[in-house]
Design a protein around this motif. Structure first.
Motif, PDB file in Angstrom:
ATOM      1  N   VAL A  73      19.584  17.363  40.900  1.00 27.13           N
ATOM      2  CA  VAL A  73      19.719  17.489  39.437  1.00 27.13           C
ATOM      3  C   VAL A  73      19.108  16.301  38.706  1.00 27.13           C
ATOM      4  O   VAL A  73      18.901  16.361  37.484  1.00 27.13           O
ATOM      5  CB  VAL A  73      21.196  17.655  39.036  1.00 27.13           C
ATOM      6  CG1 VAL A  73      21.771  18.949  39.604  1.00 27.13           C
ATOM      7  CG2 VAL A  73      22.026  16.455  39.502  1.00 27.13           C
ATOM      8  N   ALA A  74      18.839  15.193  39.403  1.00 27.91           N
ATOM      9  CA  ALA A  74      18.234  14.023  38.747  1.00 27.91           C
ATOM     10  C   ALA A  74      17.635  13.104  39.792  1.00 27.91           C
ATOM     11  O   ALA A  74      18.066  13.103  40.955  1.00 27.91           O
ATOM     12  CB  ALA A  74      19.273  13.266  37.919  1.00 27.91           C
ATOM     13  N   GLU A  75      16.627  12.355  39.386  1.00 26.86           N
ATOM     14  CA  GLU A  75      16.062  11.298  40.225  1.00 26.86           C
ATOM     15  C   GLU A  75      15.406  10.254  39.324  1.00 26.86           C
ATOM     16  O   GLU A  75      14.919  10.566  38.226  1.00 26.86           O
ATOM     17  CB  GLU A  75      15.044  11.846  41.224  1.00 26.86           C
ATOM     18  CG  GLU A  75      13.740  12.316  40.606  1.00 26.86           C
ATOM     19  CD  GLU A  75      12.702  12.660  41.673  1.00 26.86           C
ATOM     20  OE1 GLU A  75      12.065  11.718  42.191  1.00 26.86           O
ATOM     21  OE2 GLU A  75      12.544  13.855  41.987  1.00 26.86           O
ATOM     22  N   PHE A  76      15.431   8.998  39.743  1.00 22.15           N
ATOM     23  CA  PHE A  76      14.753   7.916  39.002  1.00 22.15           C
ATOM     24  C   PHE A  76      14.481   6.764  39.960  1.00 22.15           C
ATOM     25  O   PHE A  76      15.174   6.594  40.969  1.00 22.15           O
ATOM     26  CB  PHE A  76      15.551   7.454  37.785  1.00 22.15           C
ATOM     27  CG  PHE A  76      17.023   7.265  38.023  1.00 22.15           C
ATOM     28  CD1 PHE A  76      17.549   6.025  38.358  1.00 22.15           C
ATOM     29  CD2 PHE A  76      17.908   8.344  37.899  1.00 22.15           C
ATOM     30  CE1 PHE A  76      18.895   5.856  38.566  1.00 22.15           C
ATOM     31  CE2 PHE A  76      19.264   8.172  38.106  1.00 22.15           C
ATOM     32  CZ  PHE A  76      19.769   6.925  38.444  1.00 22.15           C
ATOM     33  N   LYS A  77      13.443   6.008  39.637  1.00 22.83           N
ATOM     34  CA  LYS A  77      12.996   4.921  40.515  1.00 22.83           C
ATOM     35  C   LYS A  77      13.064   3.551  39.839  1.00 22.83           C
ATOM     36  O   LYS A  77      12.482   2.585  40.336  1.00 22.83           O
ATOM     37  CB  LYS A  77      11.575   5.200  40.995  1.00 22.83           C
ATOM     38  CG  LYS A  77      11.493   6.472  41.839  1.00 22.83           C
ATOM     39  CD  LYS A  77      10.127   6.673  42.448  1.00 22.83           C
ATOM     40  CE  LYS A  77      10.107   7.932  43.325  1.00 22.83           C
ATOM     41  NZ  LYS A  77       8.791   8.138  43.977  1.00 22.83           N
ATOM     42  N   ASP A  78      13.770   3.506  38.724  1.00 22.15           N
ATOM     43  CA  ASP A  78      14.003   2.239  38.023  1.00 22.15           C
ATOM     44  C   ASP A  78      15.507   2.037  37.951  1.00 22.15           C
ATOM     45  O   ASP A  78      16.213   2.847  37.336  1.00 22.15           O
ATOM     46  CB  ASP A  78      13.398   2.287  36.619  1.00 22.15           C
ATOM     47  CG  ASP A  78      13.548   0.977  35.862  1.00 22.15           C
ATOM     48  OD1 ASP A  78      14.275   0.076  36.334  1.00 22.15           O
ATOM     49  OD2 ASP A  78      12.951   0.854  34.767  1.00 22.15           O
ATOM     50  N   PRO A  79      16.050   0.962  38.545  1.00 28.04           N
ATOM     51  CA  PRO A  79      17.500   0.782  38.544  1.00 28.04           C
ATOM     52  C   PRO A  79      18.072   0.580  37.148  1.00 28.04           C
ATOM     53  O   PRO A  79      19.288   0.694  36.954  1.00 28.04           O
ATOM     54  CB  PRO A  79      17.707  -0.461  39.417  1.00 28.04           C
ATOM     55  CG  PRO A  79      16.417  -1.199  39.363  1.00 28.04           C
ATOM     56  CD  PRO A  79      15.365  -0.147  39.251  1.00 28.04           C
ATOM     57  N   ALA A  80      17.215   0.278  36.178  1.00 30.73           N
ATOM     58  CA  ALA A  80      17.701   0.127  34.805  1.00 30.73           C
ATOM     59  C   ALA A  80      17.994   1.485  34.170  1.00 30.73           C
ATOM     60  O   ALA A  80      18.695   1.564  33.165  1.00 30.73           O
ATOM     61  CB  ALA A  80      16.678  -0.631  33.970  1.00 30.73           C
ATOM     62  N   GLN A  81      17.439   2.537  34.732  1.00 27.45           N
ATOM     63  CA  GLN A  81      17.677   3.872  34.206  1.00 27.45           C
ATOM     64  C   GLN A  81      18.987   4.448  34.758  1.00 27.45           C
ATOM     65  O   GLN A  81      19.622   3.866  35.633  1.00 27.45           O
ATOM     66  CB  GLN A  81      16.503   4.791  34.544  1.00 27.45           C
ATOM     67  CG  GLN A  81      15.187   4.377  33.896  1.00 27.45           C
ATOM     68  CD  GLN A  81      14.036   5.273  34.312  1.00 27.45           C
ATOM     69  OE1 GLN A  81      14.151   6.062  35.246  1.00 27.45           O
ATOM     70  NE2 GLN A  81      12.921   5.164  33.605  1.00 27.45           N
ATOM     71  N   GLY A  82      19.367   5.592  34.236  1.00 27.85           N
ATOM     72  CA  GLY A  82      20.600   6.236  34.699  1.00 27.85           C
ATOM     73  C   GLY A  82      20.534   7.741  34.501  1.00 27.85           C
ATOM     74  O   GLY A  82      19.499   8.300  34.121  1.00 27.85           O
ATOM     75  N   TRP A  83      21.655   8.391  34.752  1.00 26.65           N
ATOM     76  CA  TRP A  83      21.749   9.856  34.595  1.00 26.65           C
ATOM     77  C   TRP A  83      22.701  10.147  33.450  1.00 26.65           C
ATOM     78  O   TRP A  83      23.833   9.657  33.407  1.00 26.65           O
ATOM     79  CB  TRP A  83      22.249  10.489  35.892  1.00 26.65           C
ATOM     80  CG  TRP A  83      22.372  11.991  35.840  1.00 26.65           C
ATOM     81  CD1 TRP A  83      21.528  12.865  35.236  1.00 26.65           C
ATOM     82  CD2 TRP A  83      23.402  12.789  36.406  1.00 26.65           C
ATOM     83  NE1 TRP A  83      21.922  14.160  35.393  1.00 26.65           N
ATOM     84  CE2 TRP A  83      23.094  14.144  36.123  1.00 26.65           C
ATOM     85  CE3 TRP A  83      24.549  12.504  37.163  1.00 26.65           C
ATOM     86  CZ2 TRP A  83      23.903  15.212  36.522  1.00 26.65           C
ATOM     87  CZ3 TRP A  83      25.345  13.564  37.579  1.00 26.65           C
ATOM     88  CH2 TRP A  83      25.025  14.893  37.252  1.00 26.65           C
ATOM     89  N   ASP A  84      22.210  10.972  32.517  1.00 27.48           N
ATOM     90  CA  ASP A  84      23.013  11.302  31.330  1.00 27.48           C
ATOM     91  C   ASP A  84      23.886  12.535  31.530  1.00 27.48           C
ATOM     92  O   ASP A  84      24.510  13.025  30.590  1.00 27.48           O
ATOM     93  CB  ASP A  84      22.103  11.498  30.119  1.00 27.48           C
ATOM     94  CG  ASP A  84      21.089  12.627  30.308  1.00 27.48           C
ATOM     95  OD1 ASP A  84      21.119  13.290  31.365  1.00 27.48           O
ATOM     96  OD2 ASP A  84      20.249  12.829  29.403  1.00 27.48           O
ATOM     97  N   GLY A  85      23.907  13.083  32.781  1.00 27.77           N
ATOM     98  CA  GLY A  85      24.741  14.255  33.059  1.00 27.77           C
ATOM     99  C   GLY A  85      24.090  15.574  32.736  1.00 27.77           C
ATOM    100  O   GLY A  85      24.765  16.617  32.732  1.00 27.77           O
ATOM    101  N   LYS A  86      22.777  15.540  32.501  1.00 26.40           N
ATOM    102  CA  LYS A  86      22.068  16.768  32.151  1.00 26.40           C
ATOM    103  C   LYS A  86      21.178  17.215  33.307  1.00 26.40           C
ATOM    104  O   LYS A  86      20.671  16.404  34.088  1.00 26.40           O
ATOM    105  CB  LYS A  86      21.223  16.561  30.906  1.00 26.40           C
ATOM    106  CG  LYS A  86      22.022  16.365  29.620  1.00 26.40           C
ATOM    107  CD  LYS A  86      21.099  16.201  28.415  1.00 26.40           C
ATOM    108  CE  LYS A  86      21.883  16.006  27.122  1.00 26.40           C
ATOM    109  NZ  LYS A  86      20.989  15.838  25.962  1.00 26.40           N
ATOM    110  N   TYR A  87      20.966  18.519  33.334  1.00 24.53           N
ATOM    111  CA  TYR A  87      20.027  19.130  34.269  1.00 24.53           C
ATOM    112  C   TYR A  87      19.294  20.211  33.504  1.00 24.53           C
ATOM    113  O   TYR A  87      19.925  21.089  32.889  1.00 24.53           O
ATOM    114  CB  TYR A  87      20.757  19.713  35.481  1.00 24.53           C
ATOM    115  CG  TYR A  87      19.856  20.455  36.436  1.00 24.53           C
ATOM    116  CD1 TYR A  87      18.794  19.811  37.066  1.00 24.53           C
ATOM    117  CD2 TYR A  87      20.074  21.814  36.720  1.00 24.53           C
ATOM    118  CE1 TYR A  87      17.979  20.480  37.944  1.00 24.53           C
ATOM    119  CE2 TYR A  87      19.255  22.498  37.607  1.00 24.53           C
ATOM    120  CZ  TYR A  87      18.201  21.820  38.220  1.00 24.53           C
ATOM    121  OH  TYR A  87      17.378  22.497  39.093  1.00 24.53           O
ATOM    122  N   ASN A  88      17.958  20.091  33.483  1.00 22.55           N
ATOM    123  CA  ASN A  88      17.139  21.012  32.701  1.00 22.55           C
ATOM    124  C   ASN A  88      17.546  21.006  31.235  1.00 22.55           C
ATOM    125  O   ASN A  88      17.586  22.054  30.563  1.00 22.55           O
ATOM    126  CB  ASN A  88      17.209  22.427  33.263  1.00 22.55           C
ATOM    127  CG  ASN A  88      16.476  22.550  34.592  1.00 22.55           C
ATOM    128  OD1 ASN A  88      15.543  21.791  34.875  1.00 22.55           O
ATOM    129  ND2 ASN A  88      16.892  23.502  35.426  1.00 22.55           N
TER     130      ASN A  88
END
Length: 442
Positions: free
Chosen positions: A392-407
């Motif tokens: 449902v999510a992926e990121f390669k910057d540790p400063a980023q995060g997941w806002d709980g959204k998918y699509n």
């Protein structure tokens, strides 16, 4: 201009006053001289009422206006007023209340006893200390910090003595002017300016701060010749400088990541969390042909890890430890070198912590995004899956995060799973996985 203001400016601007100037209520006037007698202010501890500089004492006379009829003149030298000898009355011409001493001597002191009042004066015979500087040359022994100027002719030291036999020097106020460069840290430039150095005397050589640009040297003086309207000056040949200097600026490119931890370090140090970008900028003076930034882990710079010849340079620090940065420049011969201050960069050990719950779309701005807490991570990959294994999510910057959204839509409350692979600046490898609980879902 206001007249009173003009008078005030003239008063402040006058370096010399005539021999009629009153000091401690007593003064001397002079006759038989071709140029004005000039008055110098004596040291307050000297006991003197006034110092007079005469172009020559040959055929000169000194007059004193007395307040009583009981006046004596006495003469003394470097031994002080206690050794004064009385001048015979036959050498003194009295006219009313004026007492004139003929055939005065120079480079000595005079005491005048006027009733119960006693006044002390020192007379300088300038002809025994002439300003004779006729040419100036740059000496070969000039170095990077100081330039030696050799003169033809001299302007020797002029002394006067207190009533207690203490020697004081009169500043001849000889000026050496030349071009140099002045650094401006605000505009980050060197600007060409004329600088002016002053010396009290010249005894064959002068030492002045080395210029930062090619220039001539002009020697002018002294203040007595200038006051008499015959200023003397001479100019050297053209001088090619070898002195160098630089303006440097070392700054850290800041990151405003609310989930990045800082390192425990000295307040003056740069760095903290890797990767750390340090921006270096330098401007050099005219003679600086060679220049480089030096980076090392050795504070004595015996083993330099990296050399960069660019004036503007950015380096990324991605390994844990303490590093040191400095800038150096040199002239073409390598004789003159300049080094900046040393800047310290500290990169702390890595850290990685993962939260296990958050509440998107519940209270905006309050725990509504899933983020790791980290420091000094040089590589990072994070993948988040639902319970069916859908990413449902992926990121390669540790400063980023997941806002709980998918699509573009908030996912249902429940348990989700993260998988993280990362590496720290200290070489530590992270291979983490765990649960993420979405709670308080609206």
């Amino acid at each position: 201009m206001n007249i009173s203001l003009l008078r005030h400016i003239v008063l402040l601007g006058c370096l010399f006053v005539s021999a009629l100037m009153q000091i401690h209520g007593a003064s001397l006037t002079f006759s038989g001289i071709s140029r004005t007698a000039l008055s110098e202010t004596p040291n307050s501890s000297s006991g003197l009422d006034a110092i007079y500089v005469l172009p020559t004492v040959s055929n000169a006379s000194a007059s004193y206006k007395a307040s009583t009829q009981n006046v004596k003149w006495l003469k003394w030298g470097m031994q002080g007023a206690a050794y004064a000898t009385e001048i015979p009355a036959s050498n003194i011409i009295k006219s009313g209340n004026s007492y004139t001493l003929t055939n005065i001597e120079g480079n000595c002191g005079y005491t005048i006893e006027d009733g119960s009042s006693i006044h002390y004066f020192w007379i300088v015979d300038y002809s025994t200390h002439p300003y004779s500087v006729s040419a100036v040359h740059v000496d070969d022994d000039s170095d990077c910090a100081m330039t030696s100027l050799r003169t033809e002719g001299t302007a020797d030291r002029i002394f006067y003595y207190s009533i207690n036999a203490r020697a004081y020097e009169i500043d001849r106020d000889i000026h050496i002017s030349y071009l140099t460069l002045k650094s401006d840290s605000e505009s980050f430039t060197f600007n060409q300016v004329t600088t002016d150095e002053s010396v009290a005397y010249i005894n064959g050589s002068i030492h002045v701060p080395s210029p930062l640009c090619d220039t001539y040297f002009k020697v002018s003086g002294d203040k007595f010749m200038s006051a008499w309207g015959v200023p003397m000056e001479c100019i050297s040949g053209y001088y090619n400088t070898s002195s160098v200097e630089a303006i440097v600026n070392v700054m850290q490119e800041e990151r405003e990541n609310d989930n990045e931890q800082s390192a425990d370090m000295d307040d003056t140090a740069l760095g903290g969390s890797a990767p750390c970008d340090i921006s270096m900028k330098a401007v050099v003076s005219d003679a600086a042909i060679f220049h480089e930034w030096q980076i090392t882990s050795d504070p004595s710079f015996n083993d330099v890890l990296l050399r960069a010849t660019e004036l503007d340079y950015t380096h990324t620090f991605s390994e844990m430890g303490s590093y040191y940065i400095r800038f150096m420049c040199a002239d073409a011969s390598g004789k003159c070198e300049w080094y900046s201050d040393t800047y310290t960069v500290f990169i702390g050990e890595s850290r990685l912590l993962c939260p296990n719950a958050f509440s998107p779309n519940a209270s905006p701005g309050v725990n509504d995004e899933w983020k790791v807490s980290y420091r000094s991570l040089i590589s990072f990959e994070c993948y988040i899956f639902n319970k069916w294994g859908v990413k449902v999510a992926e990121f390669k910057d540790p400063a980023q995060g997941w806002d709980g959204k998918y699509n573009g839509k908030f996912v249902p409350a429940g348990v989700y799973y993260y998988v993280i692979k990362a590496e720290g600046a200290d070489g530590v490898k992270y291979d983490l996985s765990g649960d993420i609980n979405i709670v308080n879902y609206k």
